[in-house]
Design a protein around this motif. Sequence first.
Motif, PDB file in Angstrom:
ATOM      1  N   LEU A  28       0.794  -1.231   0.000  1.00  0.00           N
ATOM      2  CA  LEU A  28       0.000   0.000   0.000  1.00  0.00           C
ATOM      3  C   LEU A  28       0.830   1.286   0.000  1.00  0.00           C
ATOM      4  O   LEU A  28       0.466   2.248  -0.681  1.00  0.00           O
ATOM      5  CB  LEU A  28      -0.987   0.002   1.173  1.00  0.00           C
ATOM      6  N   PRO A  29       1.939   1.363   0.715  1.00  0.00           N
ATOM      7  CA  PRO A  29       2.696   2.625   0.715  1.00  0.00           C
ATOM      8  C   PRO A  29       3.255   3.019  -0.655  1.00  0.00           C
ATOM      9  O   PRO A  29       3.626   4.173  -0.874  1.00  0.00           O
ATOM     10  CB  PRO A  29       3.842   2.363   1.694  1.00  0.00           C
ATOM     11  N   PHE A  30       3.302   2.082  -1.596  1.00  0.00           N
ATOM     12  CA  PHE A  30       3.897   2.367  -2.902  1.00  0.00           C
ATOM     13  C   PHE A  30       2.891   2.926  -3.907  1.00  0.00           C
ATOM     14  O   PHE A  30       3.277   3.353  -4.992  1.00  0.00           O
ATOM     15  CB  PHE A  30       4.547   1.101  -3.464  1.00  0.00           C
ATOM     16  N   ILE A  45      -7.938   3.827   3.340  1.00  0.00           N
ATOM     17  CA  ILE A  45      -7.716   2.485   3.862  1.00  0.00           C
ATOM     18  C   ILE A  45      -7.117   2.605   5.249  1.00  0.00           C
ATOM     19  O   ILE A  45      -6.068   3.221   5.436  1.00  0.00           O
ATOM     20  CB  ILE A  45      -6.788   1.680   2.937  1.00  0.00           C
ATOM     21  N   LYS A  46      -7.792   2.015   6.222  1.00  0.00           N
ATOM     22  CA  LYS A  46      -7.330   2.040   7.613  1.00  0.00           C
ATOM     23  C   LYS A  46      -6.900   0.633   7.994  1.00  0.00           C
ATOM     24  O   LYS A  46      -7.666  -0.318   7.869  1.00  0.00           O
ATOM     25  CB  LYS A  46      -8.464   2.513   8.523  1.00  0.00           C
ATOM     26  N   SER A  84      -2.976   4.605   8.382  1.00  0.00           N
ATOM     27  CA  SER A  84      -4.047   4.941   7.438  1.00  0.00           C
ATOM     28  C   SER A  84      -3.422   5.403   6.122  1.00  0.00           C
ATOM     29  O   SER A  84      -2.350   6.008   6.112  1.00  0.00           O
ATOM     30  CB  SER A  84      -4.914   6.067   7.989  1.00  0.00           C
ATOM     31  N   TYR A  85      -4.135   5.137   5.038  1.00  0.00           N
ATOM     32  CA  TYR A  85      -3.687   5.549   3.714  1.00  0.00           C
ATOM     33  C   TYR A  85      -4.841   6.263   3.023  1.00  0.00           C
ATOM     34  O   TYR A  85      -5.989   5.859   3.161  1.00  0.00           O
ATOM     35  CB  TYR A  85      -3.294   4.345   2.857  1.00  0.00           C
ATOM     36  N   ASN A  99       0.840  -0.014  -9.557  1.00  0.00           N
ATOM     37  CA  ASN A  99       0.363  -0.366  -8.216  1.00  0.00           C
ATOM     38  C   ASN A  99      -1.142  -0.295  -8.044  1.00  0.00           C
ATOM     39  O   ASN A  99      -1.660  -0.699  -7.000  1.00  0.00           O
ATOM     40  CB  ASN A  99       1.017   0.559  -7.176  1.00  0.00           C
ATOM     41  N   TYR A 100      -1.873   0.215  -9.027  1.00  0.00           N
ATOM     42  CA  TYR A 100      -3.316   0.400  -8.894  1.00  0.00           C
ATOM     43  C   TYR A 100      -4.096  -0.914  -8.936  1.00  0.00           C
ATOM     44  O   TYR A 100      -5.247  -0.964  -8.523  1.00  0.00           O
ATOM     45  CB  TYR A 100      -3.810   1.341 -10.002  1.00  0.00           C
ATOM     46  N   HIS A 101      -3.503  -1.991  -9.385  1.00  0.00           N
ATOM     47  CA  HIS A 101      -4.229  -3.242  -9.614  1.00  0.00           C
ATOM     48  C   HIS A 101      -4.965  -3.753  -8.378  1.00  0.00           C
ATOM     49  O   HIS A 101      -6.061  -4.276  -8.496  1.00  0.00           O
ATOM     50  CB  HIS A 101      -3.297  -4.324 -10.168  1.00  0.00           C
TER      51      HIS A 101
END
Length: 161
Positions: free
Chosen positions: A100-102, A121-122, A127-128, A139-141
């Motif tokens: 997720l961080p990417f 997204i928690k 959290s993101y 990375n969107y996949h």
Amino acid sequence: MSAIKISGLKIFFPVFLLLIFSCSKSTDSKKTSTGEETLEYVIFSKVGGDEGNYKTIKVTQDSILLDVGKTSRNIHRSWKMPLTENGKKQLFSSFKINQLPFIKSSESLQANDGVDETFQIKTSRTSYVFVNAYNDEYNYHQLKNFKTQLEKLIPKEFKPL
């Protein structure tokens, strides 16, 4: 002399309570930081456009809550569904938390009467927030897979996502 003793107790007692509570909170934070990181909830939203359209879908561990509307016409509809264990596994399995961080966000399009697609997204640790991440082709996949799985659960009158 008795006034000195009372003021001394007045200072000692709050300091003592502060010491007790600060020690108990530090042990709680250590407990939450150990173990595997898990998803708590995901919020997907599309907001913007000429008429102030919005669609917000919150997926928690036990339910899906959807809100749709147009602010220009004061239209608002809601839908809620309990989430089964199989449905939760189906939705949350598309996420790889360590990746997720990417994911990269893009600039907002709302200022130009565009529509912004936002994921919040928690997890149990952090959290993101991703805005218009569909421009990050690599990375969107995992976000796209989540939308695909979510589309299968949403009633037809609330589609497309």
